[in-house]
Design an enzyme around this catalytic site. Structure first.
Site, short mmCIF file in Angstrom:
data_model
loop_
_atom_site.label_atom_id
_atom_site.label_comp_id
_atom_site.label_asym_id
_atom_site.label_seq_id
_atom_site.Cartn_x
_atom_site.Cartn_y
_atom_site.Cartn_z
N TYR A 22 18.60 -31.46 21.55
CA TYR A 22 17.47 -32.27 21.79
C TYR A 22 16.79 -33.00 20.61
O TYR A 22 15.57 -33.73 20.71
CB TYR A 22 16.45 -31.12 22.39
N HIS A 100 15.33 -37.37 30.54
CA HIS A 100 15.89 -36.20 29.97
C HIS A 100 16.35 -36.71 28.32
O HIS A 100 16.90 -37.74 28.18
CB HIS A 100 17.35 -35.73 30.44
C1 DQA Z 1 16.25 -31.58 29.72
C2 DQA Z 1 17.72 -31.21 30.32
C3 DQA Z 1 17.36 -29.94 31.19
O1 DQA Z 1 18.60 -29.59 31.73
C4 DQA Z 1 16.96 -28.73 30.35
O2 DQA Z 1 16.66 -27.68 31.02
C5 DQA Z 1 15.88 -29.04 29.54
C6 DQA Z 1 15.75 -30.38 28.81
C7 DQA Z 1 16.49 -32.77 28.62
O3 DQA Z 1 15.51 -33.37 28.31
O4 DQA Z 1 17.59 -32.92 28.45
O5 DQA Z 1 14.86 -28.34 29.37
O6 DQA Z 1 15.43 -31.98 30.82
#
Ligand code: DQA
Length: 144
Positions: A22, A100
């Site tokens: 992330y 995402h």
């Molecule tokens: C997310 C992807 C989701 O699968 C995950 O549960 C997240 C973050 C992303 O920003 O990549 O919490 O939304």
């Protein structure tokens, strides 16, 4: 033009949460960068921000979004489970971009399903913090 950016569960931990997936930027700093980016697009863009770890609070917030031009939402884990968030977006009828940080399509199988995609104008995934900027750019250009 007024936009709201909603972030779902665990995104308050950005910066330290699985940084290889992330990134290392906190949510506060991602939001600041988005405000700066918005100014490069149009001085009249107003951004509001909301983060919650609680599904019902996100539903409540979406229900209060009728006067916004558009919604940028990273529903996080709720992407893959929440009929209620999808129904709220559809119910309010707001234009929405699903965001995402990671590419949900090249991770675990369960992340490939999104309840939010069918009620969204588009989805941006995989560009870490820049996903939010790309979403704002796309939404702004569609609406202007
Ligand atoms: C997310 C992807 C989701 O699968 C995950 O549960 C997240 C973050 C992303 O920003 O990549 O919490 O939304």
């Amino acid at each position: 033009m007024k936009f709201i950016v909603i972030n779902g569960p665990n995104l308050n931990l950005l910066g330290t949460r699985e940084p290889d997936i992330y990134g290392t930027t906190t949510l506060v700093d991602i939001n600041k960068e988005l405000v700066d980016f918005a100014k490069t697009l149009d001085d009249n863009i107003e951004l509001s921000f909301f983060q919650s770890n609680i599904e019902g609070e996100i539903v409540d917030k979406i229900q209060q979004c009728a006067d916004f031009s558009g919604l940028i939402i990273n529903p996080a884990g709720y992407t893959h489970t929440s009929v209620a968030i999808a129904d709220a977006i559809k119910g309010v009828g707001i234009k929405c971009v699903e965001v995402h940080l990671s590419n949900v399509n090249n991770r675990e199988e369960f992340r490939k399903n999104s309840f939010i995609s069918p009620v969204s104008t588009g989805t941006i995934a995989g560009f870490q913090k820049d996903s939010y900027k790309l979403a704002l750019l796309g939404l702004y250009r569609l609406l202007k």
